[in-house]
Design an enzyme around this catalytic site. Structure first.
Site, PDB file in Angstrom:
ATOM      1  N   GLY A  69      42.234  74.942  19.666  1.00 31.64           N
ATOM      2  CA  GLY A  69      42.430  75.317  18.256  1.00 31.64           C
ATOM      3  C   GLY A  69      43.465  76.408  18.094  1.00 31.64           C
TER       4      GLY A  69
ATOM      5  N   SER B 146      46.610  76.346  16.862  1.00 32.58           N
ATOM      6  CA  SER B 146      47.739  76.139  15.946  1.00 32.58           C
ATOM      7  C   SER B 146      47.839  77.216  14.884  1.00 32.58           C
ATOM      8  CB  SER B 146      47.644  74.762  15.287  1.00 32.58           C
ATOM      9  OG  SER B 146      46.447  74.666  14.554  1.00 32.58           O
TER      10      SER B 146
ATOM     11  N   TYR C  75      26.508  77.741  11.656  1.00 28.13           N
ATOM     12  CA  TYR C  75      27.503  78.550  12.376  1.00 28.13           C
ATOM     13  C   TYR C  75      26.812  79.553  13.312  1.00 28.13           C
ATOM     14  CZ  TYR C  75      31.738  81.469  12.851  1.00 28.13           C
ATOM     15  OH  TYR C  75      32.812  82.179  13.322  1.00 28.13           O
TER      16      TYR C  75
HETATM   17  P1  NAP Z   1      40.968  79.240  11.828  1.00 25.87           P
HETATM   18  O1  NAP Z   1      42.101  80.022  11.304  1.00 25.87           O
HETATM   19  O2  NAP Z   1      40.272  78.281  10.907  1.00 25.87           O
HETATM   20  O3  NAP Z   1      41.427  78.472  13.153  1.00 25.87           O
HETATM   21  C1  NAP Z   1      40.564  77.616  13.847  1.00 25.87           C
HETATM   22  C2  NAP Z   1      41.388  76.593  14.562  1.00 25.87           C
HETATM   23  O4  NAP Z   1      40.528  75.647  15.224  1.00 25.87           O
HETATM   24  C3  NAP Z   1      42.248  75.766  13.594  1.00 25.87           C
HETATM   25  O5  NAP Z   1      43.550  75.650  14.102  1.00 25.87           O
HETATM   26  C4  NAP Z   1      41.532  74.455  13.554  1.00 25.87           C
HETATM   27  O6  NAP Z   1      42.333  73.338  13.212  1.00 25.87           O
HETATM   28  C5  NAP Z   1      41.021  74.345  14.976  1.00 25.87           C
HETATM   29  N1  NAP Z   1      40.010  73.302  15.054  1.00 25.87           N
HETATM   30  C6  NAP Z   1      38.983  73.087  14.212  1.00 25.87           C
HETATM   31  N2  NAP Z   1      38.288  72.008  14.603  1.00 25.87           N
HETATM   32  C7  NAP Z   1      38.892  71.527  15.717  1.00 25.87           C
HETATM   33  C8  NAP Z   1      38.647  70.441  16.575  1.00 25.87           C
HETATM   34  N3  NAP Z   1      37.610  69.612  16.366  1.00 25.87           N
HETATM   35  N4  NAP Z   1      39.468  70.227  17.621  1.00 25.87           N
HETATM   36  C9  NAP Z   1      40.525  71.049  17.839  1.00 25.87           C
HETATM   37  N5  NAP Z   1      40.808  72.117  17.054  1.00 25.87           N
HETATM   38  C10 NAP Z   1      40.010  72.347  16.009  1.00 25.87           C
HETATM   39  O7  NAP Z   1      39.832  80.202  12.395  1.00 25.87           O
HETATM   40  P2  NAP Z   1      39.944  81.639  13.095  1.00 25.87           P
HETATM   41  O8  NAP Z   1      39.471  82.633  12.114  1.00 25.87           O
HETATM   42  O9  NAP Z   1      41.238  81.815  13.781  1.00 25.87           O
HETATM   43  O10 NAP Z   1      38.768  81.474  14.169  1.00 25.87           O
HETATM   44  C11 NAP Z   1      38.982  81.204  15.560  1.00 25.87           C
HETATM   45  C12 NAP Z   1      37.656  81.339  16.288  1.00 25.87           C
HETATM   46  O11 NAP Z   1      37.147  82.665  16.103  1.00 25.87           O
HETATM   47  C13 NAP Z   1      36.578  80.385  15.754  1.00 25.87           C
HETATM   48  O12 NAP Z   1      35.783  79.916  16.820  1.00 25.87           O
HETATM   49  C14 NAP Z   1      35.760  81.275  14.842  1.00 25.87           C
HETATM   50  O13 NAP Z   1      34.446  80.819  14.687  1.00 25.87           O
HETATM   51  C15 NAP Z   1      35.832  82.591  15.599  1.00 25.87           C
HETATM   52  N6  NAP Z   1      35.582  83.766  14.744  1.00 25.87           N
HETATM   53  C16 NAP Z   1      36.400  84.072  13.692  1.00 25.87           C
HETATM   54  C17 NAP Z   1      36.113  85.201  12.911  1.00 25.87           C
HETATM   55  C18 NAP Z   1      36.971  85.596  11.760  1.00 25.87           C
HETATM   56  O14 NAP Z   1      36.623  86.565  11.079  1.00 25.87           O
HETATM   57  N7  NAP Z   1      38.076  84.948  11.488  1.00 25.87           N
HETATM   58  C19 NAP Z   1      34.982  85.951  13.199  1.00 25.87           C
HETATM   59  C20 NAP Z   1      34.171  85.611  14.252  1.00 25.87           C
HETATM   60  C21 NAP Z   1      34.484  84.510  15.040  1.00 25.87           C
HETATM   61  P3  NAP Z   1      42.279  72.808  11.675  1.00 25.87           P
HETATM   62  O15 NAP Z   1      43.073  73.799  10.911  1.00 25.87           O
HETATM   63  O16 NAP Z   1      42.862  71.444  11.731  1.00 25.87           O
HETATM   64  O17 NAP Z   1      40.822  72.779  11.268  1.00 25.87           O
END
Ligand code: NAP
Length: 246
Positions: free
Chosen positions: A8, A10, A154
């Site tokens: 993930g 991108s 989640y």
């Molecule tokens: P994000 O901006 O939504 O990025 C998540 C990435 O995962 C996106 O590029 C998404 O692609 C990709 N993805 C989703 N489903 C997928 C699949 N089935 N196969 C391959 N790729 C997939 O989220 P983020 O905030 O950067 O979060 C990254 C990680 O950190 C996640 O595991 C999240 O739970 C964790 N996290 C984030 C926060 C926060 O505050 N942001 C806090 C705690 C934990 P699409 O765009 O196509 O869906």
């Protein structure tokens, strides 16, 4: 040269981790969801990595699908020779109150956030066991530690990652493979841009540092856990939350 695969990657935290590990000297395998918009974003991340002097390539796969993860792992191994670091970053949210949540909404989040981690731990873990070295870091969340209303799916997926991390650390430790997790709090990314103003200000009240984190502040901890400096750290979940719940 060592190789890291980030799922993930991108956008958001995953993209940031890819660039940080490129700065650290890793060749980068960028996994992205197989869609046109993700392809364009992922290509941009790959170029940023190449500009840092390492090799970077895209590996489209839906990580919720075991067969796609298997093909991707084989392809990365063939392309780069070794897989030295794995970052399980891909994740989604589909929030809703527990009593109203349809079963499919629960299952969808478990498939992407939790089952995918099993796929990648199993497949890349086997490669690393044979290599007798490796670094694995998975993205958990403070929701998995403390719970969060509206996030039963989640929170379940992220709490599971903490248990899976300890289990994999015990199974792979003797082969010099470390397995850790990070539990971010509120990080500024497209995922959290979707929150309401009310949800944001409620979160900030609980944060000692009174600010959100930038994705780089997660990437730096992942970088440490993927480095030689963290050679005796395994089975741990490091909270990156600016002092939430202290
Ligand atoms: P994000 O901006 O939504 O990025 C998540 C990435 O995962 C996106 O590029 C998404 O692609 C990709 N993805 C989703 N489903 C997928 C699949 N089935 N196969 C391959 N790729 C997939 O989220 P983020 O905030 O950067 O979060 C990254 C990680 O950190 C996640 O595991 C999240 O739970 C964790 N996290 C984030 C926060 C926060 O505050 N942001 C806090 C705690 C934990 P699409 O765009 O196509 O869906």
């Amino acid at each position: 040269m060592a190789t890291a695969i980030i799922t993930g990657a991108s956008q958001g935290i995953g993209a940031c981790i890819a660039v940080r590990l490129a700065k650290d000297g890793y060749n980068i395998a960028i996994n992205h969801f197989p869609s046109d918009s993700d392809l364009a974003n992922a290509e941009n991340v790959a170029q940023q990595c190449r500009d840092l002097g390492v090799e970077a390539e895209l590996f489209p796969a839906n990580v919720a699908d075991y067969a796609q993860c298997e093909n991707m792992t084989k392809a990365v191994k063939e392309r780069f020779g070794t897989i030295d670091a794995l970052v399980n970053n891909a994740g989604i949210t589909k929030d809703g109150l527990m009593v109203r949540m349809p079963e499919e909404q629960y299952d969808a989040v478990i498939a992407v956030n939790q089952k995918s981690v099993f796929h990648m731990l199993k497949l890349v873990g086997a490669v690393m066991m044979r290599q007798r070295h490796g670094r694995i870091v998975s993205l958990a969340s403070v929701a998995g530690l403390y719970g969060n209303p509206g996030q039963i799916n989640y929170a379940a997926s992220k709490a599971a990652i903490i248990g899976m991390t300890k289990t994999a650390a015990k199974e792979l430790g003797a082969r010099n493979v470390t397995v850790n997790a990070v539990a971010p709090g509120f990080i500024k990314t497209p995922m959290t841009d979707a929150l309401t103003e009310e949800q944001r200000s409620h979160m900030l009240e609980l944060v000692a540092m009174k600010r959100y984190a930038q994705p780089e502040e997660v990437a730096s901890v992942v970088s440490f856990l993927c480095s030689d400096d963290a050679s005796y750290v395994t089975g741990q979940t490091i909270e990156i939350s600016g002092g939430l719940m202290i």
